[in-house]
Write a protein that holds these residues in place. Structure first.
Motif, short mmCIF file in Angstrom:
data_model
loop_
_atom_site.label_atom_id
_atom_site.label_comp_id
_atom_site.label_asym_id
_atom_site.label_seq_id
_atom_site.Cartn_x
_atom_site.Cartn_y
_atom_site.Cartn_z
N ALA A 1 35.63 -18.20 3.27
CA ALA A 1 35.53 -17.25 2.15
C ALA A 1 35.63 -17.95 0.80
CB ALA A 1 36.62 -16.18 2.28
N SER A 2 34.84 -17.49 -0.14
CA SER A 2 34.86 -18.06 -1.49
C SER A 2 35.67 -17.20 -2.46
CB SER A 2 33.43 -18.22 -2.02
OG SER A 2 32.76 -16.97 -2.01
N ILE A 3 36.38 -16.21 -1.95
CA ILE A 3 37.28 -15.38 -2.76
C ILE A 3 38.62 -15.27 -2.03
CG2 ILE A 3 35.41 -14.07 -3.82
CD1 ILE A 3 35.96 -11.82 -1.85
N PRO A 4 39.71 -14.97 -2.73
CA PRO A 4 41.00 -14.81 -2.07
C PRO A 4 40.98 -13.64 -1.09
CG PRO A 4 41.29 -15.10 -4.44
CD PRO A 4 39.84 -14.89 -4.20
N VAL A 5 41.68 -13.82 0.03
CA VAL A 5 41.70 -12.80 1.09
C VAL A 5 43.16 -12.43 1.39
CG1 VAL A 5 41.07 -12.26 3.47
CG2 VAL A 5 39.57 -13.72 2.08
N TYR A 6 43.44 -11.14 1.39
CA TYR A 6 44.76 -10.63 1.78
C TYR A 6 44.72 -10.25 3.26
CZ TYR A 6 46.19 -10.02 -3.14
OH TYR A 6 46.52 -10.22 -4.47
N ALA A 7 45.82 -10.48 3.96
CA ALA A 7 45.98 -10.03 5.34
C ALA A 7 46.49 -8.59 5.32
CB ALA A 7 46.94 -10.93 6.09
N LEU A 8 45.89 -7.73 6.14
CA LEU A 8 46.20 -6.30 6.14
C LEU A 8 46.38 -5.81 7.58
CD1 LEU A 8 46.19 -3.43 4.75
CD2 LEU A 8 43.72 -3.42 5.19
N GLY A 9 47.34 -4.90 7.75
CA GLY A 9 47.47 -4.21 9.03
C GLY A 9 48.69 -4.62 9.83
N GLY A 10 49.70 -3.72 9.89
CA GLY A 10 50.89 -3.98 10.68
C GLY A 10 51.78 -5.06 10.10
N LEU A 11 51.69 -5.32 8.81
CA LEU A 11 52.42 -6.43 8.18
C LEU A 11 53.44 -5.90 7.18
CD1 LEU A 11 49.37 -8.77 7.50
CD2 LEU A 11 50.83 -8.73 9.53
N GLY A 12 54.34 -6.80 6.77
CA GLY A 12 55.34 -6.51 5.77
C GLY A 12 55.66 -7.76 4.98
N GLU B 1 31.00 -8.32 6.59
CA GLU B 1 31.53 -7.60 5.45
C GLU B 1 32.19 -8.54 4.45
OE1 GLU B 1 32.40 -3.40 7.84
OE2 GLU B 1 34.06 -4.69 7.26
N LEU B 2 32.91 -9.54 4.95
CA LEU B 2 33.54 -10.49 4.04
C LEU B 2 32.49 -11.32 3.31
CD1 LEU B 2 36.07 -11.69 2.85
CD2 LEU B 2 36.25 -13.20 4.83
N ALA B 3 31.43 -11.71 4.01
CA ALA B 3 30.36 -12.47 3.36
C ALA B 3 29.69 -11.65 2.27
CB ALA B 3 29.33 -12.92 4.40
N HIS B 4 29.54 -10.35 2.50
CA HIS B 4 28.92 -9.49 1.48
C HIS B 4 29.84 -9.32 0.28
CE1 HIS B 4 25.86 -6.78 0.07
NE2 HIS B 4 26.75 -5.82 -0.14
N ALA B 5 31.13 -9.23 0.52
CA ALA B 5 32.08 -9.14 -0.60
C ALA B 5 31.99 -10.40 -1.46
CB ALA B 5 33.49 -8.94 -0.06
N CYS B 6 31.85 -11.56 -0.82
CA CYS B 6 31.70 -12.80 -1.58
C CYS B 6 30.37 -12.82 -2.33
CB CYS B 6 31.76 -14.01 -0.63
SG CYS B 6 33.36 -14.24 0.19
N ALA B 7 29.31 -12.31 -1.70
CA ALA B 7 27.98 -12.36 -2.31
C ALA B 7 27.88 -11.51 -3.56
CB ALA B 7 26.93 -11.92 -1.29
N ILE B 8 28.53 -10.36 -3.59
CA ILE B 8 28.44 -9.51 -4.79
C ILE B 8 29.43 -9.94 -5.87
CG2 ILE B 8 27.65 -7.55 -3.41
CD1 ILE B 8 30.44 -6.28 -3.93
N GLY B 9 30.29 -10.90 -5.55
CA GLY B 9 31.23 -11.40 -6.55
C GLY B 9 32.50 -10.60 -6.68
N ALA B 10 33.00 -10.03 -5.56
CA ALA B 10 34.29 -9.34 -5.61
C ALA B 10 35.40 -10.33 -5.96
CB ALA B 10 34.59 -8.68 -4.26
N ASP B 11 36.49 -9.81 -6.49
CA ASP B 11 37.60 -10.68 -6.90
C ASP B 11 38.55 -10.99 -5.75
OD1 ASP B 11 37.12 -10.90 -9.83
OD2 ASP B 11 37.28 -8.73 -9.70
N TYR B 12 38.59 -10.15 -4.75
CA TYR B 12 39.45 -10.38 -3.59
C TYR B 12 38.98 -9.47 -2.47
CZ TYR B 12 41.70 -5.92 -4.55
OH TYR B 12 41.94 -4.58 -4.76
N ALA B 13 39.52 -9.70 -1.27
CA ALA B 13 39.20 -8.85 -0.12
C ALA B 13 40.45 -8.64 0.71
CB ALA B 13 38.10 -9.49 0.73
N LEU B 14 40.52 -7.50 1.38
CA LEU B 14 41.55 -7.22 2.38
C LEU B 14 40.88 -7.33 3.74
CD1 LEU B 14 43.42 -4.07 0.96
CD2 LEU B 14 43.63 -6.48 0.29
N LEU B 15 41.45 -8.13 4.63
CA LEU B 15 40.87 -8.37 5.96
C LEU B 15 41.86 -7.94 7.03
CD1 LEU B 15 38.65 -9.52 7.79
CD2 LEU B 15 39.70 -11.78 7.50
N GLY B 16 41.40 -7.12 7.96
CA GLY B 16 42.28 -6.67 9.04
C GLY B 16 41.65 -5.54 9.83
#
Length: 509
Positions: free
Chosen positions: A472-483, A431-446
């Motif tokens: 990853a070729s785009i910025p990635v945010y960490a998601l899930g159980g975080l603050g 999923e992250l590779a596909h987000a990079c392939a379509i040219g998304a600006d960022y991704a949330l991973l978790g």
């Protein structure tokens, strides 16, 4: 029967040498065609072309068994000059256009009865709109004779036109293979490089001061792109890691010693002189004062006011990512209630929140519409970026100027949605590779850690997060159980920042 002499054709121009006996008096006035002749029918002899040339030519009527009323002289196609490498320009104002071709008129005699000049005005692999009816008539049925195959082979040899299914002659591409329909080059990224040399690994340092300003340096004379601005860094030497190369290059160029760096994004770019793989690392702590040890010009610029020009092409998109907020908040109006949520949002925006994803999947449409308008007004007032989750109708994406794609919607996308900002939720490498392939600006991973919304489900953990996010070729945010307290740990793992749903609720509680 009229007097002998030159008979006027449908373009109302005299044609010398045309016998008067071919004119049919009383059937129609000069310059018009009888309705029975306005039929898009071509009677032809298999696939014989009428000549592949871009100038006016005389066409024998025997080849297509035409009536003598039609003109013998076929004018050049409107775009034939383009294929002949001649400049295209408007026709002189004094000249008439009797056929209506230059203005795509409705001259049925030309468009329906004269489908003979098609191949030269057909661009590679395509049939223009004003040639479609004409091209359809060229899908002629082959006569079952022993000469058919030989004639088609001779046709291809003489004209170099490929015969596609239906025996339609199509002009091939010039010097390069055709891309599949829907194929898309990713902006600023070397997604398609065939036969290219191996990329050169380059360590790039994004130095960020306490006030948020970022350091840029100007390339020295004698180097490619001399005078252009870039982030400091340099090539990896044999046996070096990215961190080691970055520490060496920054000491040589700026006289500083870095205390550490965090991986950010990895980008590839093809310059005329080199194919490079750029490993961008963020650096927020160093020793000694930054100074230009090589005589290069230096500038500290805030992400929202970067005016260094010209920038190296590989740095342009990266500059846009510097404006992404480190905290990505996700709405919780369904849990808090609309009024309580808006009060909490006002407090968070006043405290510096600059990115919000509006995601309320169970909310009734009318209530969501009112919430969206209230949230958008508040975000615009504070200069915060609003993203609408793809669970909501696309009209809200357009109104906000950004969409955050759910993983299921992401995998259905073949290209980037035409919006200014596009984000995506990802759970694994594919999923992250596909987000990079379509040219998304960022991704949330978790999810990185267990969450209250999914009790009993384990998170992927920081080690796994770092492994997935590393290429990853785009910025990635960490998601899930975080603050907010997890921001430092997230950056050490290569995250741009953290995203969490309770970001709006914390200060309100």
């Amino acid at each position: 029967m009229g007097a002998a002499g030159a008979a006027p054709d449908r373009g109302r121009q005299g044609r010398p040498g045309r016998p008067a006996r071919h004119r049919r008096a009383g059937l129609f006035t000069p310059g018009t065609l009888h309705r029975l002749l306005r039929r898009p029918v071509l009677r032809g002899r298999r696939t014989r072309l009428q000549g592949a040339e871009g100038r006016a030519r005389r066409i024998g009527r025997g080849a297509v068994r035409e009536r003598a009323d039609l003109r013998d002289l076929e004018p050049a196609a409107p775009d034939a000059r383009i294929h002949g490498r001649e400049p295209r320009g408007p026709a002189p104002a004094r000249r008439r256009d009797p056929s209506g071709r230059a203005r795509r008129g409705e001259d049925l005699a030309v468009r329906a009865l004269r489908p003979v000049g098609l191949v030269l005005s057909v661009s590679p692999g395509r049939v223009p709109g004003h040639r479609r009816a004409l091209a359809g008539q060229l899908r002629l049925r082959a006569r079952r004779d022993r000469r058919g195959a030989r004639r088609r082979a001779a046709l291809r040899a003489r004209t170099r036109f490929a015969l596609r299914p239906g025996r339609l002659a199509v002009r091939p591409g010039l010097g390069r293979p055709a891309r599949p329909l829907g194929a898309r080059r990713w902006r600023g990224h070397a997604a398609e490089v065939s036969g290219a040399r191996a990329p050169i690994d380059v360590a790039v340092g994004v130095l960020v001061r306490a006030d948020g300003a970022v350091l840029f340096g100007q390339r020295l004379a004698g180097k490619p792109y001399a005078g252009w601005w870039e982030f400091p860094g340099g090539k990896l030497e044999a046996g070096e890691t990215v961190t080691q190369a970055l520490a060496r290059e920054l000491h040589e160029e700026l006289g500083i010693a870095i205390d550490g760096s965090s991986r950010w994004v990895v980008r590839e770019h093809v310059y005329p002189h080199a194919h490079v793989r750029l490993h961008f690392h963020r650096i927020e702590s160093w020793r000694h004062e930054v100074r230009p040890r090589e005589g290069q010009a230096l500038r500290w610029l805030r992400p929202d006011a970067i005016d260094a020009a010209p920038l190296l092409p590989a740095a342009i998109q990266v500059v846009g990512w510097l404006r992404l907020a480190p905290l990505h908040a996700i709405s919780s109006a369904s849990e808090l209630g609309g009024a309580r949520f808006l009060d909490a949002l006002d407090a968070r925006l006043a405290a510096g929140l600059r990115m919000l994803q509006l995601r309320e999947p169970g909310m009734p449409e009318q209530r969501f519409d009112a919430l969206f308008r209230a949230v958008r007004d508040r975000c615009e007032r504070h200069g915060a970026r609003l993203m609408v989750n793809s669970v909501h109708p696309a009209s809200y994406w357009l109104a906000a100027g950004g969409v955050h794609l759910r993983a299921v919607d992401l995998m259905r996308c073949e290209s980037r949605p035409p919006l200014r900002w596009v984000g995506a939720s990802c759970h694994d490498e594919a999923e992250l590779a596909h987000a990079c392939a379509i040219g998304a600006d960022y991704a949330l991973l978790g999810p990185v850690l267990p969450t209250a919304s999914h009790p009993g489900a384990e998170g992927i953990g920081w080690q796994r997060f770092e492994q997935i996010a590393a290429p990853a070729s785009i910025p990635v945010y960490a998601l899930g159980g975080l603050g907010p307290a997890d921001a430092t740990r997230a950056r050490r793992a290569g995250a741009h920042g953290v995203a969490f749903k309770r970001a709006i609720e914390i200060d309100h509680e």
